[in-house]
Design an enzyme around this catalytic site. Structure first.
Site, PDB file in Angstrom:
ATOM      1  N   GLU A 165     -17.859  17.831  -7.412  1.00 10.58           N
ATOM      2  CA  GLU A 165     -18.812  16.937  -6.760  1.00 10.58           C
ATOM      3  C   GLU A 165     -19.352  17.450  -5.431  1.00 10.58           C
ATOM      4  O   GLU A 165     -20.498  17.151  -5.072  1.00 10.58           O
ATOM      5  CB  GLU A 165     -18.154  15.564  -6.527  1.00 10.58           C
ATOM      6  CG  GLU A 165     -17.843  14.789  -7.795  1.00 10.58           C
ATOM      7  CD  GLU A 165     -19.089  14.191  -8.434  1.00 10.58           C
ATOM      8  OE1 GLU A 165     -20.185  14.325  -7.849  1.00 10.58           O
ATOM      9  OE2 GLU A 165     -18.976  13.616  -9.522  1.00 10.58           O
ATOM     10  N   SER A 188      33.873 -22.645  -8.584  1.00  6.53           N
ATOM     11  CA  SER A 188      34.984 -22.191  -7.733  1.00  6.53           C
ATOM     12  C   SER A 188      34.587 -21.113  -6.737  1.00  6.53           C
ATOM     13  O   SER A 188      35.457 -20.540  -6.077  1.00  6.53           O
ATOM     14  CB  SER A 188      36.112 -21.641  -8.620  1.00  6.53           C
ATOM     15  OG  SER A 188      36.642 -22.653  -9.446  1.00  6.53           O
TER      16      SER A 188
END
Length: 680
Positions: A73, A333
């Site tokens: 490009e 518990s």
């Protein structure tokens, strides 16, 4: 001359009429949530449905892709000032020779200008406008900023903008490592993003990709052999979904951090992915309506490194979007270790003390063990490891339910009691509500020597940490609890003495829990139905504990030993313990008949602050006064015997230093009283 001035003035007026650069729109990006190392956890589309993710070319994009992009490009990107005269001249010659536009001659900067100000048609005026804008952009931004902005805005078809969104959607990965075929394809798509969309026109996209490869071979940037291999790669035809790691954490983060484009969490993406997979696999094996919540925490920092709110965020049958780590449930518990910890801190029991596991009644309350049997006389260590109910309730009766509740709240554990109820003995067996998140914070405090720190999941922007350290219990007591839990029998086929852990099962088999820690991290697991419907056979030991041990294994980290015992820890078998510590005596046994009075420390008062400073790091002796009890009396400081108390029931004690000090007095009959004071 005048003509030149008029032309120049006209050009200047035209440039001025363009207005300022429209850079404001570049600030609009998809909100992204990342882990502690910057890895993407989840992204949210912009309000208009577009995906645009922030990107930095130098750190988050494959260099080979950048080489192809600039080679194809804009070969002179780092040398021109926004416009490349050579490229424009070549484009003009091609236009004259062929009669139509072959290449636009646009630089990366000019393409960025077009993205900032989209045009409808390709014309000389539009090209001139791009050139002017490109020159302005080059004056305002650096080359790296221009490249980053282009890679963020470039269109890749549909609602995908930017290299990151395209790479994730098409290849399912970040653009840090791209193959030659992938790089060439991503270079080709922005030139004509809609006609080359992979999910609609894969054949056209492939032709464009191969054209990029051919150009790179001619320019000598790619070898013919590599290009041939890249051409053989099939172009993907379907988009992949955007990552949705830690969805509950991400949702919470964007609700808290509004209008923040990049939110960093303390999570570790690798561990998060592994534990999400574990929850998904185990939930499928447990049943269609079963959900799982899971949290892993770094002990030292108090940072959440994994947060699984449900096995599948998108599974409606499991109420997947409900975060079960924040749901208030009965803990079974799992609060017992904190009862024992306060009992150790108070000095009336030791891990090697003996305690009774026999039928007993506390008013109208008669606790029973899970298996409906009793063990008789057992060491305290074994009572906690086997999770016996009667010893735990007997210790809670001595410690005090309100004191346990306030201490847990002080350390960040928010307990939810039934409406209009005060803390009672039943809370020791799950008669209270708590979230998995708070429970894990409490267990991480045990691993940290009794020092609690609020959990952190959203990292501050400035990297600071202003969390206040909270107190859960004495370091010696916290270490003793961890040492006992390290010996808890592990689930079937799991290694012994690797993790200090505890399980819990709520009443009616609605919730199964398992929380454990080693020297590095704490992990908590909750299993059950989000709607609270009982699941027969859902027990913490068989449903949650195996997930806990597997979770530690899937973190990929070897178990780390617990810290060394703090100074003052008493090591002795039962026969070597001081007489009052050899056997636990319930609260009622302290009441004397006749003229005898119950043993009580008159001074200092429990919870008081005492200024004992007498100079540079020196502290004056602390007077202790006692009432009642059977002579001789024994004095302990932080669990360590320091000698007897005279017949006047007084003694001077040398404080070990600033901070909390536990003072215990025991008499000849085994009665004891303890106060905790703060020396300053």
């Amino acid at each position: 001359m005048m003509t030149a001035v008029i032309v120049a003035s006209g050009c200047a007026l035209w440039v001025h009429s363009l207005g300022p650069l429209p850079l404001e729109q570049t600030k609009q990006i998809s909100t992204t949530v990342v882990d502690r190392n910057g890895r993407l956890l989840r992204a949210y589309a912009m309000a208009d449905g577009r995906w645009r993710l922030p990107v930095e070319a130098k750190t988050s994009v494959d260099p080979s892709y950048l080489t192809l992009l600039l080679g194809y490009e804009d070969k002179h990107f780092y040398r021109h000032h926004g416009v490349d005269p050579l490229a424009l001249g070549r484009a003009a010659i091609q236009l004259l020779i062929r009669g139509h536009i072959v290449s636009g001659g646009s630089t990366i900067t000019m393409q960025l200008a077009r993205l900032l100000e989209p045009r409808q048609n390709r014309s000389l005026a539009a090209k001139l406008r791009q050139a002017v804008r490109a020159l302005q952009i080059e004056q305002k931004l650096s080359k790296n900023q221009i490249l980053d902005l282009y890679l963020e805005l470039a269109p890749f078809g549909g609602n995908l903008e930017g290299i990151r969104a395209a790479s994730i959607a098409y290849f399912g990965k970040e653009p840090k490592r791209l193959t030659l075929a992938e790089s060439a394809l991503l270079v080709a798509l922005p030139q004509s993003p809609e006609t080359r969309r992979l999910d609609r026109h894969p054949a056209i996209a492939r032709i464009a990709r191969d054209r990029v490869l051919d150009r790179m071979v001619r320019d000598g940037r790619v070898s013919a052999a590599d290009a041939s291999q890249a051409r053989a790669v099939i172009v993907p035809k379907l988009r992949k979904p955007m990552p949705v790691l830690a969805p509950h954490s991400a949702d919470q983060a964007i609700a808290v951090m509004k209008n923040v484009p990049i939110i960093q969490l303390s999570l570790d993406a690798g561990i998060q992915r592994a534990l999400e997979g574990l929850a998904r696999d185990r939930a499928a094996a447990l049943g269609a309506n079963i959900s799982i919540g899971l949290i892993a925490v770094d002990n030292d920092r108090g940072d959440v490194i994994a947060h699984v709110g449900s096995p599948d965020y998108f599974d409606d049958r499991r109420a997947g979007q409900v975060d079960m780590t924040r749901a208030v449930r009965s803990p079974g518990s799992t609060l017992k270790p904190f009862i024992y910890g306060l009992a150790f801190e108070d000095g009336f029991v030791h891990p090697e003390s003996l305690i009774e596991d026999r039928p007993i009644r506390f008013g109208a309350y008669a606790p029973e063990n899970f298996d409906m049997t009793f063990q008789g006389t057992v060491p305290v260590r074994k009572a906690l490891q086997l999770s016996l109910n009667v010893p735990a309730i007997a210790l809670l009766d001595r410690v005090g339910a309100s004191r346990l509740s306030s201490r847990l709240k002080q350390a960040g554990g928010q307990l939810v009691l039934p409406k209009d109820e005060a803390p009672g003995l039943a809370m020791g067996l799950g008669g209270v509500g708590i979230t998995l998140r708070d429970l894990v914070q409490l267990y991480a405090s045990l691993a940290r020597g009794g020092s609690a720190k609020p959990l952190r999941e959203i990292m501050q922007v400035n990297g600071g940490d202003d969390r206040e350290t909270l107190r859960l219990m004495d370091p010696v007591a916290a270490w003793q609890v961890g040492n006992v839990l390290m010996g808890t029998p592990p689930p079937e086929n799991a290694a012994h003495h690797r993790i200090a852990f505890k399980t819990g099962t709520s009443y009616g088999f609605r919730d199964a829990w398992s929380v454990g820690f080693d020297g590095r991290m704490t992990i908590g697991v909750w299993v059950g139905r989000p709607d609270g419907v009982p699941v027969p056979g859902l027990v913490g030991r068989t449903a949650a504990a195996p997930i806990l041990f597997d979770a530690f294994a899937r973190t990929g980290k070897l178990p780390m030993a617990l810290p060394k015992p703090p100074k003052g820890t008493l090591f002795a078998n039962n026969a070597q313990l001081p007489l009052p510590l050899r056997r636990f005596r319930p609260l009622g046994e302290l009441v004397r008949g006749g003229s005898e009075q119950a043993l009580r420390i008159q001074f200092p008062l429990n919870g008081s602050r005492i200024d004992a400073s007498s100079g540079e790091n020196q502290f004056a002796a602390l007077p202790v006064k006692v009432a009642g009890g059977v002579l001789p009396l024994t004095m302990l400081v932080n669990g360590v015997t320091v000698g007897g108390i005279d017949s006047r029931r007084q003694r001077l004690v040398d404080p070990p230093g600033p901070g909390f000090v536990r003072l215990t007095v025991m008499d000849a009959s085994g009665a004891a009283d303890t106060v905790v004071v703060r020396i300053q």
